[in-house]
Design an enzyme around this catalytic site. Structure first.
Site, PDB file in Angstrom:
ATOM      1  N   TYR A 145       8.815  -4.631  -6.274  1.00 22.33           N
ATOM      2  CA  TYR A 145       8.152  -5.505  -7.251  1.00 22.33           C
ATOM      3  C   TYR A 145       9.150  -6.088  -8.253  1.00 22.33           C
ATOM      4  CZ  TYR A 145       3.203  -4.702  -6.209  1.00 22.33           C
ATOM      5  OH  TYR A 145       1.958  -4.691  -5.637  1.00 22.33           O
ATOM      6  N   LYS A 196       9.043   5.540   3.839  1.00 19.23           N
ATOM      7  CA  LYS A 196       9.421   5.190   5.205  1.00 19.23           C
ATOM      8  C   LYS A 196      10.876   5.609   5.405  1.00 19.23           C
ATOM      9  CE  LYS A 196       7.782   2.780   8.130  1.00 19.23           C
ATOM     10  NZ  LYS A 196       7.300   3.237   9.462  1.00 19.23           N
ATOM     11  N   ASP A 229       2.961   4.821   6.861  1.00 22.21           N
ATOM     12  CA  ASP A 229       2.013   4.302   7.856  1.00 22.21           C
ATOM     13  C   ASP A 229       1.117   5.423   8.372  1.00 22.21           C
ATOM     14  OD1 ASP A 229       4.256   5.430   9.081  1.00 22.21           O
ATOM     15  OD2 ASP A 229       4.257   4.036  10.779  1.00 22.21           O
ATOM     16  N   ASP A 253       0.474   0.487  -3.951  1.00 16.80           N
ATOM     17  CA  ASP A 253      -0.467  -0.631  -4.090  1.00 16.80           C
ATOM     18  C   ASP A 253      -1.438  -0.631  -2.911  1.00 16.80           C
ATOM     19  OD1 ASP A 253      -1.528  -3.088  -5.092  1.00 16.80           O
ATOM     20  OD2 ASP A 253      -0.326  -4.162  -3.595  1.00 16.80           O
ATOM     21  N   ASP A 257      -5.563   1.017  -2.609  1.00 21.51           N
ATOM     22  CA  ASP A 257      -6.730   0.188  -2.254  1.00 21.51           C
ATOM     23  C   ASP A 257      -7.491   0.840  -1.114  1.00 21.51           C
ATOM     24  OD1 ASP A 257      -6.315  -1.820  -4.105  1.00 21.51           O
ATOM     25  OD2 ASP A 257      -6.425  -3.444  -2.631  1.00 21.51           O
TER      26      ASP A 257
HETATM   27  C1  IPM Z   1      -2.852  -3.751  -8.512  1.00 20.50           C
HETATM   28  C2  IPM Z   1      -2.835  -5.213  -8.212  1.00 20.50           C
HETATM   29  C3  IPM Z   1      -1.554  -5.816  -8.775  1.00 20.50           C
HETATM   30  C4  IPM Z   1      -0.391  -5.204  -8.039  1.00 20.50           C
HETATM   31  C5  IPM Z   1      -1.482  -7.345  -8.753  1.00 20.50           C
HETATM   32  C6  IPM Z   1      -2.667  -7.966  -9.451  1.00 20.50           C
HETATM   33  C7  IPM Z   1      -0.199  -7.846  -9.325  1.00 20.50           C
HETATM   34  O1  IPM Z   1      -2.972  -5.447  -6.848  1.00 20.50           O
HETATM   35  O2  IPM Z   1      -2.826  -3.379  -9.702  1.00 20.50           O
HETATM   36  O3  IPM Z   1      -2.910  -2.968  -7.569  1.00 20.50           O
HETATM   37  O4  IPM Z   1       0.003  -5.668  -6.959  1.00 20.50           O
HETATM   38  O5  IPM Z   1       0.149  -4.216  -8.537  1.00 20.50           O
HETATM   39 MG    MG Z   2      -3.333  -3.698  -5.726  1.00 18.04          MG
END
Ligand code: IPM
Ligand code: MG
Length: 368
Positions: A145, A196, A229, A253, A257
């Site tokens: 990032y 990884k 993975d 990230d 999710d």
């Molecule tokens: C998160 C989001 C952010 C990230 C975006 C909005 C920049 O997806 O907080 O997980 O990638 O970190």
């Molecule tokens: Mg995210």
């Protein structure tokens, strides 16, 4: 009534459904001020697309300094299709990245908890996810990032080349792993570290340094290593094998999710981004719901305020040392779910569908 505690909380509602869910958070803070002898000073400021509209910048210096001075920042969400075409430095997400980086919030805690009332909301079988309680600790200020060099440059033949750089140092790995080990001690005492290392040197370093820290300082915590993975696959196959997962910025990230969606209820999950403690024991921190700005349902009073309200609860617990109040708030949320109240995103047959504001009011009623 004696007022004993004065704390500054900065609310950054942001874009999309951010403002409406943060409004419910504000109602609850005000309730605590009035009824629990607390004296929170609430400030509110623009961030993300909302800030861009007014100041042509996703976060102004003034707002950034406000964040620096607050004991806790609670953010709604940033972003939306309206700002998708902007150059990188002006995009709403930049505000988030700047706050994370410059407040040095290197440890992002993302719980994935399956609420018993919502077992059926998951796309996975109930027996796979009921009782699920995972804590993902995502490194938040390093890796790809922020790594340099980065950019897009022209090369020969009219082609272009895009570059991003993934690096981690020993210290960056140790400080986030330490957070994970400390959390594990209060949970099931198990950390799974994901990278990884089969293809990346930085992943190999990650694995070795997490292991070295464990061997030196956390001998009683069980540590497992898993390729990222494989972790993605195991989360779907048998998620209850995990307790604490620690991983880098990018894998975190993605895996967070995935883990969140296992629970079927993105609208319920909070997160905390924490920095190091200074010599007075104070720590910078930002709290946010893990759902995004959901522009398609913004302004309709149908979004779920619970993830934001539970983000306030995390702020009470981690930044403000108000565990009793945090427990009270968590219990109030459980009770409204037990009563069958549901916002649209988690609605199911036989339950009562309510608006954002009614959900907030119902939680406040339970606090009483
Ligand atoms: C998160 C989001 C952010 C990230 C975006 C909005 C920049 O997806 O907080 O997980 O990638 O970190
Ligand atoms: Mg995210």
């Amino acid at each position: 009534m004696i007022k004993i505690k004065k704390r500054k909380i900065l609310l950054l509602p942001g874009d999309g459904i951010g403002p409406e869910v943060i409004f419910e958070v504000k109602k609850i803070i005000e309730w605590f001020n009035k009824n629990k002898s607390l004296d929170f000073e609430i400030e509110e400021a623009l961030v993300g697309g909302a800030s861009f509209e007014k100041y042509k910048s996703p976060i102004t210096d003034e707002v950034f300094y406000k964040a620096l001075e607050s004991e806790a920042v609670i953010l709604g969400a940033v972003g939306g299709p309206k700002w998708d075409g902007l150059e990188f430095s002006k995009r709403p997400e930049r505000a988030l990245l700047k706050l994370r980086k410059e407040l040095k919030l290197f440890a992002n805690l993302r719980p994935a908890i399956c609420f018993k009332q919502l077992v059926d909301a998951s796309s996975l079988k109930p027996e796979i996810i009921s009782g699920l309680d995972i804590m993902i600790v995502r490194e938040l200020t390093g890796g790809i990032y922020f790594g340099e060099p980065r950019g897009i440059v022209p090369i020969e033949n009219g082609e272009r080349k895009g570059t991003n750089t993934h690096t981690y140092t020993t210290n960056e790995i140790h400080r986030v792993a330490r957070v994970a080990f400390e959390l594990a001690k209060k949970r099931k005492n198990t950390v799974t570290s994901c990278e990884k290392s089969n293809v990346m040197e930085a992943g190999m370093l990650w694995r070795e340094e997490v292991q070295a820290l464990r061997d030196k300082e956390f001998k009683k915590v069980e540590l497992k290593h898993m390729l990222a993975d494989n972790c993605a696959m195991q989360l779907l196959r048998e998620p209850k094998q995990f307790d604490v997962i620690v991983t880098d910025n990018l894998f975190g990230d993605i895996l967070s999710d995935e883990a969140a969606m296992l629970t079927g209820s993105l609208g319920l999950l909070p997160s905390a981004s924490l920095g190091a403690k200074d010599k007075n024991g104070k720590m910078r921190a930002m709290y946010e719901p893990i759902h995004g700005s959901a522009p398609d349902i913004a302004g309709k009073n149908i979004s779920n305020p619970i993830a934001s309200i539970l983000s306030l609860s995390m702020a009470l617990r981690y930044s403000l040392e108000l565990d009793v109040e945090a427990d009270l708030l968590d219990a109030a949320v459980q009770q409204v779910l037990d009563d069958g109240l549901r916002t649209k995103d988690i609605m199911s047959v036989g339950k009562k569908e309510v608006s954002t504001t009614v959900m907030g009011d119902a939680i406040i009623a339970k606090l009483k």
